[in-house]
Write a protein that holds these residues in place. Structure first.
Motif, short mmCIF file in Angstrom:
data_model
loop_
_atom_site.label_atom_id
_atom_site.label_comp_id
_atom_site.label_asym_id
_atom_site.label_seq_id
_atom_site.Cartn_x
_atom_site.Cartn_y
_atom_site.Cartn_z
N GLU A 650 0.82 -1.21 0.00
CA GLU A 650 0.00 0.00 0.00
C GLU A 650 0.86 1.26 0.00
OE1 GLU A 650 -2.69 -0.19 3.26
OE2 GLU A 650 -3.66 -2.05 2.58
N ASN A 651 2.10 1.13 0.43
CA ASN A 651 3.02 2.26 0.49
C ASN A 651 3.47 2.63 -0.93
OD1 ASN A 651 5.02 4.12 0.98
ND2 ASN A 651 6.47 2.64 1.84
N THR A 652 3.01 3.76 -1.41
CA THR A 652 3.35 4.18 -2.77
C THR A 652 4.74 4.79 -2.87
OG1 THR A 652 2.24 6.30 -2.42
CG2 THR A 652 0.94 4.53 -3.41
N ASP A 653 5.47 4.85 -1.75
CA ASP A 653 6.86 5.30 -1.80
C ASP A 653 7.79 4.17 -2.21
OD1 ASP A 653 6.23 7.89 -1.02
OD2 ASP A 653 6.43 7.45 1.11
N SER A 654 7.32 2.92 -2.09
CA SER A 654 8.15 1.79 -2.50
C SER A 654 8.10 1.64 -4.02
CB SER A 654 7.66 0.50 -1.83
OG SER A 654 6.41 0.10 -2.38
N GLY A 655 9.09 0.94 -4.58
CA GLY A 655 9.14 0.79 -6.02
C GLY A 655 7.91 0.09 -6.58
N VAL A 656 7.53 -1.05 -5.98
CA VAL A 656 6.37 -1.80 -6.47
C VAL A 656 5.09 -1.01 -6.23
CG1 VAL A 656 5.03 -3.92 -6.21
CG2 VAL A 656 7.53 -4.01 -6.14
N GLY A 657 4.98 -0.43 -5.04
CA GLY A 657 3.78 0.36 -4.73
C GLY A 657 3.62 1.54 -5.67
N ARG A 658 4.71 2.20 -5.97
CA ARG A 658 4.67 3.35 -6.88
C ARG A 658 4.25 2.92 -8.28
NH1 ARG A 658 9.54 4.45 -6.46
NH2 ARG A 658 9.41 5.85 -4.67
N LEU A 659 4.77 1.78 -8.74
CA LEU A 659 4.44 1.30 -10.08
C LEU A 659 2.95 0.97 -10.20
CD1 LEU A 659 5.07 0.26 -12.92
CD2 LEU A 659 5.76 -1.92 -11.89
N PHE A 660 2.42 0.24 -9.24
CA PHE A 660 1.02 -0.17 -9.37
C PHE A 660 0.05 0.98 -9.09
CE2 PHE A 660 2.88 -4.35 -9.40
CZ PHE A 660 2.07 -5.01 -10.31
N GLU A 661 0.48 1.95 -8.31
CA GLU A 661 -0.33 3.17 -8.17
C GLU A 661 -0.41 3.89 -9.51
OE1 GLU A 661 -2.38 6.54 -6.50
OE2 GLU A 661 -2.15 4.43 -5.93
N ALA A 662 0.73 3.97 -10.21
CA ALA A 662 0.73 4.61 -11.52
C ALA A 662 -0.10 3.81 -12.52
CB ALA A 662 2.17 4.76 -12.02
N PHE A 663 0.03 2.50 -12.48
CA PHE A 663 -0.73 1.62 -13.38
C PHE A 663 -2.24 1.84 -13.17
CE2 PHE A 663 -1.77 -3.07 -14.44
CZ PHE A 663 -2.09 -2.73 -15.74
N HIS A 664 -2.64 1.94 -11.92
CA HIS A 664 -4.05 2.17 -11.59
C HIS A 664 -4.52 3.51 -12.14
CE1 HIS A 664 -7.80 2.07 -9.31
NE2 HIS A 664 -7.51 3.26 -8.83
N ARG A 665 -3.74 4.55 -11.90
CA ARG A 665 -4.13 5.89 -12.36
C ARG A 665 -4.14 5.98 -13.89
NH1 ARG A 665 -3.95 10.21 -8.72
NH2 ARG A 665 -3.31 9.66 -6.58
N VAL A 666 -3.12 5.40 -14.52
CA VAL A 666 -3.04 5.45 -15.97
C VAL A 666 -4.20 4.67 -16.60
CG1 VAL A 666 -1.69 4.66 -17.96
CG2 VAL A 666 -0.55 5.85 -16.08
N SER A 667 -4.54 3.53 -16.01
CA SER A 667 -5.66 2.73 -16.53
C SER A 667 -6.97 3.49 -16.43
CB SER A 667 -5.75 1.40 -15.75
OG SER A 667 -4.59 0.62 -15.93
N GLU A 668 -7.19 4.16 -15.30
CA GLU A 668 -8.44 4.90 -15.13
C GLU A 668 -8.51 6.11 -16.06
OE1 GLU A 668 -8.88 5.87 -10.97
OE2 GLU A 668 -10.15 4.09 -10.67
N ALA A 669 -7.35 6.71 -16.33
CA ALA A 669 -7.33 7.91 -17.17
C ALA A 669 -7.28 7.58 -18.66
CB ALA A 669 -6.13 8.78 -16.80
#
Length: 748
Positions: A650-669
């Motif tokens: 859930e921590n978006t400061d980590s590499g994996v967390g940051r990637l999947f947060e971006a993936f989620h946002r990019v998919s929605e947009a």
């Protein structure tokens, strides 16, 4: 007639000779679905009836609770840099029972299933290989596994609760400079003698290496060769291989020095013993188990091959597949997500299909162990082929991540795993040895319906047993010769297939066709190569390839059936089975090309061209690869299901967390970005990265304010996810200096 044939076979070394240690290995464990393929006539109904396990509610709660919390607490980058797991993390693991997953609840452990232990390892290892060793060793290759099975009541009462609490941290001392894959050649010496108190003790001298957790363990299970010149233990003068428990701090024991494994430097080092004296009661299993260590070694190594190493490899593959698909949609080139390019999509599709296939193999194999089945040939296949596939998958992922996989630092989520991939290839028997000696070398005798019976008869000079076995073998050979011819002419049309998804029926037929040929050529190898099989490693390796890919192909089909024939997964099944059958085809071509003697010439010049015309399958095509890639390139119910039990921080400061947060946002947009692209095409917006034109899109009425903000936020997240670490000069060199200082301080 049969008696004369037996004597001729004895004189001409026709069948492989079996040493005492090989005999024990062949007699240990069980024949499972591997035997179906050696039969040449697999009963798919019975094979599909094998249980495909699921985690219990308690086990799933552990995965969702303590395992997630552990990985959220453990900073994988700091662990990698410092090369140690912090004390507070180890304390948390002890409190939550991570060291006692294998230990029964009666002794304070979790008593988890094999499948659950495998699932925990699969989830932890991709996060940190160093952290993973503290889960893997205590729960597969430590003392607990053998104590549960062989320990005396007193040993169980003393050791198991303390192992479960983490008071004892175990390691397993087996490998030596001259004993690696050939465990039977260990030279560690233990001599029984009567001590000053009149009791029987053991004096040990040994030099072990490559011992995981060796530098930090305080309880060693040491494999040694026991001598008893005065027969004090009642097992003769040379009882043989024995496992002895040694505590840290015992006089004469030296530990603490370290090797430096490639990739992540997990605790690993030598164990040296000079005149180490322990009581004979320290024999694992008590004095009655003097000389009983070979079976313990075989069972312990089989556990590592079936559980920990495949779990680590497959957990890595699943994580890599999910992350690579996500990255391919976040990273853009030429105004396009790189995952939309066929050249990039192809390895991603392969990653997704291999992750699906091997996860099915892991679950099916662990379910068998939980049902009391211990198939050593299948465990060898899982270890050798999943670890090799994991190495190939890591390479595919690096090709997609490119610079983001090369530049080290907290933001790099695949670099350490890529560097560590060779480790699993070498341990528990190097893959070269497992593939070329163990899988088919054991399987041809152990899993064949008649070979072991005949070999025993020849060795025992038992003409009656030989006659019975040979009659059965000849019938088996003739039947498979007919089946192979018939299935070849009809392309498996008459292979019996139970009630399965109609889309997959053709794959069962081709597996049945392949099995008949495999069984026929196993007989030919035993008849015409026989005692020379051990020396023909390239040939036996090709047989191993055929068996491995048939097993993994069937496991894919079993998973598809067990999970309810999910229609959206069919593309993964298609890819996996096309790949598996093409690999079996390649293995058969190699066998035909490299068989020696007159039969070899016939196979090369007559049978091989026909084999190539009437192929089992061809490799998956480009369209299939692109369709498979899409599975991890979108966020939907299928990807959520397939990514279950992968750690998603859930921590978006980590590499994996940051990637999947971006993936989620990019998919929605994405739909909003498509509107910007459409406006660019009709000239209402200028050229450039679409998601960089949010202000212009808002002014042109393409997006409203909220939509423009959503696209801008997605772009910001995307740019953060593709960013790599940058260090100042002082930071760059301080990191190396600090790591060196930490190592020296702890060594002192």
């Amino acid at each position: 007639m049969f008696e004369k044939l037996m004597h001729w076979m004895q004189a001409n070394n026709v069948l492989p000779r079996i040493s005492d240690t090989e005999r024990q290995a062949l007699e240990a464990g069980d024949v499972w679905i591997d035997g179906e393929f050696f039969s040449g006539h697999p009963d798919f109904k019975r094979m599909l009836d094998a249980r495909y396990g699921r985690l219990s509610a308690e086990e799933q709660a552990f995965m969702d609770g303590p395992v997630n919390e552990l990985l959220s607490r453990a900073d994988c980058n700091e662990i990698a840099l410092s090369r140690r797991v912090p004390d507070d993390i180890l304390d948390f693991m002890a409190e939550q029972g991570f060291f006692g997953l294998i230990i029964p609840k009666a002794y304070g452990g979790k008593g988890f299933s094999t499948l659950a232990r495998s699932a925990v390892m699969a989830k932890v290892t991709p996060h940190s290989a160093i952290l993973s060793t503290y889960v893997v060793i205590p729960n597969t290759l430590g003392a607990a596994e053998l104590l549960v099975e062989y320990g005396t009541d007193d040993q169980k009462e003393h050791y198991l609760p303390r192992l479960a609490r983490g008071d004892y941290l175990p390691c397993f001392g087996l490998t030596e400079p001259t004993a690696g894959s050939d465990a039977a050649s260990i030279t560690a010496d233990a001599e029984a003698f009567r001590d000053d108190n009149g009791d029987v003790s053991l004096r040990l001298n040994f030099a072990k290496r490559y011992i995981t957790l060796g530098p930090v363990a305080n309880l060693i299970s040491l494999a040694c060769r026991l001598r008893d010149p005065d027969n004090l233990l009642g097992k003769g003068e040379a009882p043989g291989i024995t496992v002895v428990l040694i505590h840290a701090g015992t006089p004469g024991l030296k530990q603490g020095d370290r090797h430096e494994p490639i990739g992540e430097a997990f605790p690993n080092g030598p164990l040296i013993g000079e005149n180490v004296v322990v009581n004979a009661d320290n024999i694992l299993g008590g004095r009655d188990q003097a000389g009983g260590g070979w079976r313990m070694l075989m069972e312990s190594l089989a556990g590592g091959r079936m559980v920990s190493l495949p779990a680590s490899a497959i957990g890595g593959m699943r994580t890599i597949a999910a992350a690579t698909g996500a990255y391919s949609m976040v990273r853009q080139q030429f105004g396009l997500a790189i995952g939309r390019m066929e050249g990039v999509a192809t390895p991603i599709g392969r990653l997704n299909a291999l992750a699906y296939m091997t996860e099915g193999t892991r679950v099916l194999g662990c379910s068998a162990v939980d049902d009391g089945i211990n198939p050593p040939v299948v465990s060898g296949v899982l270890k050798a082929y999943t670890t090799e596939l994991a190495r190939q998958c890591a390479t595919d992922a690096m090709d997609v991540f490119s610079g983001a996989g090369v530049m080290q630092g907290p933001k790099n989520i695949i670099g350490r795993g890529y560097c560590s991939a060779p480790v699993a290839i070498t341990v528990e028997g190097a893959n070269i040895m497992t593939r070329t000696l163990m899988v088919f070398g054991q399987g041809a005798i152990r899993c064949h319906p008649h070979a072991l019976e005949v070999v025993r008869a020849v060795e025992n000079d038992d003409s009656a047993a030989f006659s019975k076995g040979m009659r059965g073998w000849i019938g088996h050979f003739v039947a498979n010769m007919g089946r192979t011819l018939g299935h070849g002419l009809t392309r498996g049309l008459f292979v019996r297939v139970p009630d399965v998804d109609k889309h997959t029926r053709r794959y069962y037929k081709k597996l049945g066709w392949a099995a008949s040929r495999f069984a026929l050529f196993t007989d030919l190898a035993l008849f015409f190569v026989g005692g020379k099989l051990k020396m023909r490693g390239n040939l036996t390796g090709r047989y191993a390839d055929a068996l491995a890919w048939m097993l993994m192909g069937f496991s894919t089909l079993k998973r598809f059936e067990a999970e309810g024939r999910q229609a959206e997964d069919r593309v993964l099944v298609d890819y996996a089975l096309r790949l598996s059958l093409a690999k079996v085809q390649d293995a058969f071509e190699g066998i035909y090309e490299n068989f020696e003697g007159p039969l070899g010439k016939l196979l090369r010049w007559v049978a091989l061209p026909l084999l190539r015309v009437n192929r089992l399958a061809r490799l998956p095509d480009d369209r299939m690869a692109v369709a498979c890639a899409a599975v991890s390139q979108r966020m939907d119910a299928q990807s959520e299901r397939l990514n279950a039990d992968i750690f998603m921080p859930e921590n978006t400061d980590s590499g994996v967390g940051r990637l999947f947060e971006a993936f989620h946002r990019v998919s929605e947009a994405a739909p909003l970005v498509d509107r910007i692209k459409a406006a660019q095409k009709d000239g209402r917006l200028p050229a450039g990265d679409p998601d960089s034109l949010t202000d212009a899109a808002r002014k042109a009425g393409v997006l409203n304010a909220d939509e423009a903000n959503q696209v801008a936020a997605a772009r910001q997240s995307r740019m953060a996810a593709i960013d790599v670490d940058v260090f100042s000069e002082s930071e760059f060199f301080d990191r190396a200096v600090q790591a060196t200082r930490d190592d020296r301080r702890h060594a002192a």
